[in-house]
Design a protein around this motif. Sequence first.
Motif, PDB file in Angstrom:
ATOM      1  N   LEU A 344     -43.835 -20.610 -38.963  1.00 34.87           N
ATOM      2  CA  LEU A 344     -45.133 -19.999 -38.326  1.00 34.87           C
ATOM      3  C   LEU A 344     -44.886 -19.541 -37.239  1.00 34.87           C
ATOM      4  N   THR A 345     -45.476 -18.287 -36.839  1.00 29.36           N
ATOM      5  CA  THR A 345     -45.357 -17.542 -35.511  1.00 29.36           C
ATOM      6  C   THR A 345     -46.462 -17.879 -34.792  1.00 29.36           C
ATOM      7  N   SER A 346     -46.057 -17.846 -33.220  1.00 31.99           N
ATOM      8  CA  SER A 346     -47.095 -18.268 -32.349  1.00 31.99           C
ATOM      9  C   SER A 346     -48.222 -17.195 -32.481  1.00 31.99           C
ATOM     10  N   ASP A 347     -48.144 -16.101 -32.719  1.00 28.98           N
ATOM     11  CA  ASP A 347     -49.339 -15.212 -32.730  1.00 28.98           C
ATOM     12  C   ASP A 347     -50.174 -15.593 -33.957  1.00 28.98           C
ATOM     13  N   SER A 348     -49.567 -15.926 -35.096  1.00 29.89           N
ATOM     14  CA  SER A 348     -50.346 -16.211 -36.125  1.00 29.89           C
ATOM     15  C   SER A 348     -51.093 -17.622 -36.089  1.00 29.89           C
ATOM     16  N   VAL A 349     -50.385 -18.476 -35.407  1.00 33.42           N
ATOM     17  CA  VAL A 349     -51.096 -19.784 -35.085  1.00 33.42           C
ATOM     18  C   VAL A 349     -52.151 -19.604 -34.085  1.00 33.42           C
ATOM     19  N   GLN A 350     -51.874 -18.784 -32.863  1.00 36.51           N
ATOM     20  CA  GLN A 350     -52.919 -18.596 -32.090  1.00 36.51           C
ATOM     21  C   GLN A 350     -54.069 -17.789 -32.453  1.00 36.51           C
ATOM     22  N   GLU A 351     -53.925 -16.813 -33.559  1.00 35.42           N
ATOM     23  CA  GLU A 351     -54.922 -16.029 -34.054  1.00 35.42           C
ATOM     24  C   GLU A 351     -55.811 -17.194 -34.875  1.00 35.42           C
ATOM     25  N   ARG A 352     -55.384 -18.198 -35.438  1.00 31.22           N
ATOM     26  CA  ARG A 352     -55.926 -18.811 -36.636  1.00 31.22           C
ATOM     27  C   ARG A 352     -56.901 -20.210 -35.515  1.00 31.22           C
ATOM     28  N   VAL A 353     -56.208 -20.571 -34.497  1.00 28.17           N
ATOM     29  CA  VAL A 353     -56.846 -21.588 -33.646  1.00 28.17           C
ATOM     30  C   VAL A 353     -57.784 -20.866 -33.087  1.00 28.17           C
ATOM     31  N   ASP A 354     -57.930 -19.640 -32.602  1.00 30.45           N
ATOM     32  CA  ASP A 354     -59.072 -18.940 -31.890  1.00 30.45           C
ATOM     33  C   ASP A 354     -60.381 -18.800 -32.859  1.00 30.45           C
ATOM     34  N   TRP A 355     -59.609 -18.239 -34.124  1.00 33.02           N
ATOM     35  CA  TRP A 355     -61.047 -18.175 -35.257  1.00 33.02           C
ATOM     36  C   TRP A 355     -61.648 -19.543 -35.460  1.00 33.02           C
ATOM     37  N   TRP A 356     -60.824 -20.312 -35.576  1.00 29.39           N
ATOM     38  CA  TRP A 356     -61.440 -21.891 -35.730  1.00 29.39           C
ATOM     39  C   TRP A 356     -62.253 -22.182 -34.668  1.00 29.39           C
ATOM     40  N   LEU A 357     -62.134 -22.224 -33.552  1.00 31.48           N
ATOM     41  CA  LEU A 357     -62.832 -22.552 -32.417  1.00 31.48           C
ATOM     42  C   LEU A 357     -64.136 -21.650 -32.455  1.00 31.48           C
ATOM     43  N   GLU A 358     -64.002 -20.328 -32.664  1.00 33.74           N
ATOM     44  CA  GLU A 358     -64.958 -19.344 -32.564  1.00 33.74           C
ATOM     45  C   GLU A 358     -66.073 -19.601 -33.785  1.00 33.74           C
ATOM     46  N   GLU A 359     -65.630 -20.107 -34.874  1.00 33.85           N
ATOM     47  CA  GLU A 359     -66.305 -20.723 -35.874  1.00 33.85           C
ATOM     48  C   GLU A 359     -67.038 -21.831 -35.619  1.00 33.85           C
ATOM     49  N   GLY A 360     -66.845 -22.539 -34.481  1.00 31.56           N
ATOM     50  CA  GLY A 360     -67.399 -23.891 -34.103  1.00 31.56           C
ATOM     51  C   GLY A 360     -66.387 -25.079 -34.630  1.00 31.56           C
ATOM     52  N   GLY A 361     -65.236 -24.777 -34.963  1.00 30.03           N
ATOM     53  CA  GLY A 361     -64.376 -26.094 -35.413  1.00 30.03           C
ATOM     54  C   GLY A 361     -64.405 -26.941 -34.150  1.00 30.03           C
ATOM     55  N   ASP A 362     -63.856 -28.162 -34.451  1.00 27.13           N
ATOM     56  CA  ASP A 362     -63.605 -29.084 -33.625  1.00 27.13           C
ATOM     57  C   ASP A 362     -62.736 -28.963 -32.705  1.00 27.13           C
ATOM     58  N   ASP A 363     -62.616 -29.293 -31.655  1.00 28.20           N
ATOM     59  CA  ASP A 363     -61.396 -29.495 -30.920  1.00 28.20           C
ATOM     60  C   ASP A 363     -60.794 -30.872 -30.454  1.00 28.20           C
ATOM     61  N   VAL A 364     -61.809 -31.783 -30.844  1.00 27.70           N
ATOM     62  CA  VAL A 364     -61.424 -33.103 -31.077  1.00 27.70           C
ATOM     63  C   VAL A 364     -61.580 -33.870 -32.296  1.00 27.70           C
ATOM     64  N   PHE A 365     -60.874 -34.800 -32.891  1.00 27.58           N
ATOM     65  CA  PHE A 365     -61.164 -35.391 -34.201  1.00 27.58           C
ATOM     66  C   PHE A 365     -61.363 -36.812 -33.957  1.00 27.58           C
ATOM     67  N   VAL A 366     -62.214 -37.423 -34.711  1.00 27.39           N
ATOM     68  CA  VAL A 366     -62.694 -38.818 -34.503  1.00 27.39           C
ATOM     69  C   VAL A 366     -62.407 -39.481 -35.759  1.00 27.39           C
ATOM     70  N   LEU A 367     -61.365 -40.547 -35.629  1.00 35.29           N
ATOM     71  CA  LEU A 367     -61.122 -41.395 -36.605  1.00 35.29           C
ATOM     72  C   LEU A 367     -61.857 -42.619 -36.217  1.00 35.29           C
ATOM     73  N   GLU A 368     -62.264 -43.278 -37.533  1.00 35.77           N
ATOM     74  CA  GLU A 368     -63.259 -44.496 -37.244  1.00 35.77           C
ATOM     75  C   GLU A 368     -62.562 -45.775 -37.887  1.00 35.77           C
ATOM     76  N   SER A 369     -63.271 -46.519 -37.918  1.00 36.44           N
ATOM     77  CA  SER A 369     -62.624 -48.018 -38.553  1.00 36.44           C
ATOM     78  C   SER A 369     -62.727 -47.962 -39.896  1.00 36.44           C
ATOM     79  N   ASP A 370     -63.432 -47.041 -40.543  1.00 41.45           N
ATOM     80  CA  ASP A 370     -63.198 -46.804 -41.944  1.00 41.45           C
ATOM     81  C   ASP A 370     -62.002 -46.299 -42.551  1.00 41.45           C
ATOM     82  N   LEU A 371     -61.231 -45.799 -41.581  1.00 43.10           N
ATOM     83  CA  LEU A 371     -59.972 -45.352 -42.025  1.00 43.10           C
ATOM     84  C   LEU A 371     -59.993 -44.044 -42.720  1.00 43.10           C
TER      85      LEU A 371
END
Length: 491
Positions: A344-371
Amino acid sequence: MSDATLKSFLDWFHKNGGSVDATSVGFKTFPESEGGRGAVALKDISEGHVLFTIPRSLTLSTRTSSLPSRFGVDAWQNMKLNQGWTGLILCMMWETAQGTSSKWAGYSDTLPIHFDTPMFWNEADLTELNGTCVVEKLGREEAEQSYTEKLLPAIRTRPDLFPLEQAEYYSLANYHLMGSRILSRSFNVEKWESEEEENENSKDSTNRRADGMDVDSSDGPERAEENGDEESHHIEVEEEDDEDDSSDTAMVPMADLLNAKYESENAKLFDDENELRMISTKPIKAGEQIWNTYGDLPNSELLRRYGHVDLLPLPNGGLGNPGDVIEIRADIAVSITVQQHPSLTSDSVQERVDWWLEEGGDDVFVLESDLELPEPLISLVRLLLLKQSEWETAKGKGKPPKPKVDADSLSIIHDVLQTRLKSYPTTLQEDEVKVSGAISTNTKNAIVVRMGEKRILNDTLIKIREIQAKGNSKKRKGAGVDSGAQKRSRK
């Protein structure tokens, strides 16, 4: 709170239009594990019973204090005191400085002057929280920046309102104290609107009512933190959506005397045009504590906001908080994905991460006790693993991959959780030994928090390995069948 202080408060409360059903509600000191001073049912109370009422004018907020109007509405806004909690903190400081002439003088004495929250811990105690969800949310530096850049300049512009001889009321220490009072005791009390105004505002989605049981067409104000909570105790409202009004945050006398415990709520605050009413939401037996709610928070949040933790029986044995969670930053997932797939190239990864965040994707994920694995985490990992043509298609449709776990994404998520687990300086087994020894309350609470988080990580890792083992077993069986078929065909 002493009995004398409580009596003085109750006298003040009644003189200012508040009312309490004294035949049903009393006050007593419970063990610290049960919240300390709280409300108790003096007799059996049925569901829907009004326990006490509070005039809206008796709540303390930037709407009810006279300071904003004295300061000048335009000047208040120009100094950005209408943003976040700084304005309310200043109002509380100013009202305290007025002494007995303040409308809320009889209420101020009931508020705590000492907190066991991590905001006030020393550096040695804070190290016990390393790796937990608490550390990044304290926001001491941000809080002190708000004090320096907003509150102090406002005070200096109006020496008539904030005379130099009263400087002690506007100290940084008092700023932290008032902020902690808001964090631990405030409610979200929206401005009352007529039915016509409410219908008009609902058209553009600018009016949000707090969730609550319907009682006489009233909705319930929530503890102020239940709707947003990822920053320091002084500035977090600034980070919420524009539609949230920081002037909705209010100190509510009497209501803040009720304690709370996980899934124990039996009373809730509801609003009418002129008053707030604390109403029982289920039957309460004589002698039982009357509980409000903090929203069934994990121990990390209970400690950060209120300075205590819940220790309740867990489904799989032991004591802890069934509402515990563990937070996982998205950058860990990105880093592990790149490690496992160096092509995976750094440019490709950065492009996808930027798009993810622009589309409202989470930057923190929550794992609960239901596993259950967080669906956004699965979706992000799969997004990073898409072939270029698949990525272009997903981007064109504006939709990330569905959160369907496969062997590759499961392997990455396993390593993400393993990496998150290594962020703690101790193991769960070491914590279990230490927590049973002679240690300070702060240290014990910190260990309880990190043990709750580690249990979720450990149990989820075990679950993932079981899934992987089953998958590998199926592959081996499949390989055996194929091999036999080949042998037979060669005959």
